[in-house]
Motif scaffolding. Structure first.
Motif, short mmCIF file in Angstrom:
data_model
loop_
_atom_site.label_atom_id
_atom_site.label_comp_id
_atom_site.label_asym_id
_atom_site.label_seq_id
_atom_site.Cartn_x
_atom_site.Cartn_y
_atom_site.Cartn_z
N SER A 56 -9.41 -3.17 2.49
CA SER A 56 -9.40 -4.14 1.38
C SER A 56 -10.02 -5.46 1.84
CB SER A 56 -7.97 -4.38 0.90
OG SER A 56 -7.18 -4.94 1.94
N ARG B 53 0.84 -1.20 0.00
CA ARG B 53 0.00 0.00 0.00
C ARG B 53 0.87 1.24 0.00
NH1 ARG B 53 -0.25 1.02 5.75
NH2 ARG B 53 0.28 -0.89 6.90
N GLU C 240 -4.29 3.69 0.14
CA GLU C 240 -4.58 3.41 1.55
C GLU C 240 -6.08 3.22 1.77
OE1 GLU C 240 -2.61 2.83 4.06
OE2 GLU C 240 -0.69 3.29 3.14
N ASP C 241 -6.92 3.89 0.97
CA ASP C 241 -8.37 3.76 1.13
C ASP C 241 -8.98 2.76 0.14
OD1 ASP C 241 -8.05 5.20 -1.19
OD2 ASP C 241 -9.41 6.83 -0.65
N PRO D 4 -4.21 -2.51 2.46
CA PRO D 4 -5.04 -1.44 3.02
C PRO D 4 -6.07 -2.01 4.00
CG PRO D 4 -4.85 -1.20 0.64
CD PRO D 4 -4.27 -2.54 0.98
N HIS E 294 -4.92 -2.41 11.63
CA HIS E 294 -6.23 -2.54 10.99
C HIS E 294 -7.40 -2.72 11.94
CE1 HIS E 294 -4.03 -2.83 7.29
NE2 HIS E 294 -3.54 -4.02 7.51
#
Length: 513
Positions: free
Chosen positions: A325, A27, A167-168, A322, A391
């Motif tokens: 994801s 990422r 990242e998004d 990410p 995360h």
């Protein structure tokens, strides 16, 4: 008088140093590149630099001849000092690493914390020197006995692709096993495993419909990345890369098992025991002997088993993906993929953490094997803690599918084995009426589940099935009758029954036209 054919093999006259990498996925703010630097014996013809593909590490024309056996004897380069450069699609340099020091077997890893632009980039590995007097002396001896060697002239030793996700990024990432998921490898007999070492890419056959399935996934999931994980040894890498390219499958990364690390770990443990008997016996002989037997037994099993290796790779890769994801996992029932995929989800959700997770893994016996050593359990625990820090505690897996071959348990049996292996009641409390994975037969079943889940259209499912025709599946020719019989017998969730009927109508229509 007829002339006898020339069967003389080309003479190896020099050494070329290459870095075999296989691509990577990360990422924007965190990515990595890994590989191994080895020496390859070459002929005079192979000194033509322009005919080397540094992405696969193969000389043009070798793609059909390379075998894992040929790569088994490749000489690892001791402690090379490297530098990594990354270029965007326009050829602009966007990253240069500091010095990268590889280990005694030539393996290296470079983590990139600089923010890189989203997209598919090229990287190159540059050899800057050696940090081993033994390797330097070996090189010097070769240069002194070889006229005009290319060994000392090579700077760029490897290339590869590095894909960076935003990242998004909220899309999918597909991770697939290889043997008995993608390739029809005979892993059930000693003869089959032995034969696999000598197979060229052209001799390695995909399971009918699987190349088409991977290609359709790439289309339907908006260019979602594909990563392959296999418990095959790392010296299969060049052969695997050539096989994947032959089947026209685009991948982002290929993970293979580093066997020498396991062997070296056993050797070091034995030496440590011999030279530190006081530490070994400080808590009594019986507990010490019990610990040693478990370590050696688990280490021996880990040469052949997949549990700790694949679980560690899934967790390691998750660190670099990410947060939002989602993942699709594909495996088979010949080993422990279904248990690995379930454990991965449970760990990501934080249902097993800390000391409880470490002890559970260390004591886990699955399919009659103690495959997770204390060191591996600690490593998995640390990776899980890093994932939770980055995360949070969520399940990234939206779909997990297991190819149900005739050499493993049914879907129901797989689920019962998982429930029995997990702490009491955990599977039902975590999943309730849902399933951690679906078991089905081959590319046809997988594509139908994808259609029922909204990832495929019925046309894409038909395209996958069309790719099966004329191929051989477990010794039987795939023809119209085979497909219709398979369709009736497929193991499918209730949600895919509508797809079964649609596919049946589509096949009957196609066969009659």
């Amino acid at each position: 008088m007829s002339q006898e054919p020339n069967t003389t093999q080309p003479i190896i006259t020099d050494i070329k140093r290459i870095a075999v990498c296989g691509g990577s996925l990360g990422r924007e703010r965190r990515s990595y590149v890994r590989g191994q630097v080895v020496d390859v014996g070459i002929t005079d013809l192979m000194k033509a630099e322009g005919l080397w593909d540094l992405v696969t590490g193969l000389f043009i024309g070798e793609e059909t001849k390379i075998t894992p056996f040929l790569d088994f004897s490749l000489a690892p380069v001791r402690k090379p000092v490297l530098k990594l450069e990354v270029f965007d699609a326009s050829g602009n340099k966007i990253y240069t690493s500091g010095k990268i020091k590889a280990d005694e077997d030539g393996f290296f890893s470079c983590e990139i914390r600089d923010k890189l632009p989203v997209g598919s980039h090229d990287f190159q590995v540059i050899l800057e020197g050696l940090d081993s007097f033994r390797q330097y002396s070996k090189d010097l001896a070769h240069l002194n006995t070889t006229e005009d060697s290319i060994l000392g002239k090579t700077t760029i030793v490897g290339k590869g692709k590095l894909r960076i996700l935003a990242e998004d990024y909220k899309g999918m990432v597909v991770t697939s096993d290889i043997d008995q998921t993608y390739l029809a490898t005979d892993i059930h007999s000693g003869k089959g495993k032995f034969t696999a070492v000598f197979e060229t890419p052209n001799q390695k056959q995909a399971l009918p419909g699987m190349p088409e399935l991977y290609r359709e996934l790439r289309i339907s999931l908006s260019n979602a990345p594909l990563a392959f994980i296999s418990a095959s040894p790392h010296f299969f890498r060049r052969t695997m890369l050539a096989t994947i390219a032959k089947d026209n499958i685009q991948i982002e990364s290929l993970h293979l098992k580093y066997l020498e690390g396991t062997i070296k770990g056993v050797f070091d443990k034995v030496l440590g025991t011999i030279f530190n008997p006081i530490e070994f016996l400080q808590n009594g002989f019986k507990p010490a002997w019990s610990r040693t037997k478990k370590f050696l037994g688990a280490s021996y099993q880990s040469l052949f088993d997949q549990m700790s290796y694949k679980l560690s790779i899934l967790l390691y890769d998750r660190v670099y993906l990410p947060t939002e994801s989602k993942e699709i996992l594909l495996g088979d029932n010949t080993e422990s993929d279904y248990m690995i995929f379930t454990l991965y989800q449970i760990i990501c959700m934080g249902k097993l953490t800390g000391d409880e997770l470490e002890e559970y893994l260390y004591k886990l016996n699955f399919l009659g094997r103690d495959a997770i050593t204390r060191d591996a359990a600690k490593k998995i625990r640390l990776l899980s803690e890093e994932i939770h820090r980055i995360h949070g505690t969520t399940n990234p897996v939206t779909l997990s599918i297991i190819n149900r071959t005739g050499h493993g348990p049914s879907e129901l049996d797989m689920r019962e084995k998982v429930k029995k292996a997990l702490p009491a009641g955990m599977y039902d409390s975590v999943y309730g009426t849902k399933q951690a994975f679906y078991g089905t037969e081959g590319a046809m079943g997988m594509s139908m589940i994808f259609e029922s889940e909204g990832y495929f259209t019925i046309e894409q499912t038909l395209a996958v099935v069309a790719g099966m025709i004329g191929k051989v599946l477990e010794g039987k020719l795939v023809d119209e009758g085979f497909l219709l019989k398979l369709l009736e017998e497929l193991t499918l969730p209730k949600s895919a029954e509508v797809t079964r009927q649609k596919l049946k109508e589509g096949l009957l229509s196609a066969f009659q036209s």
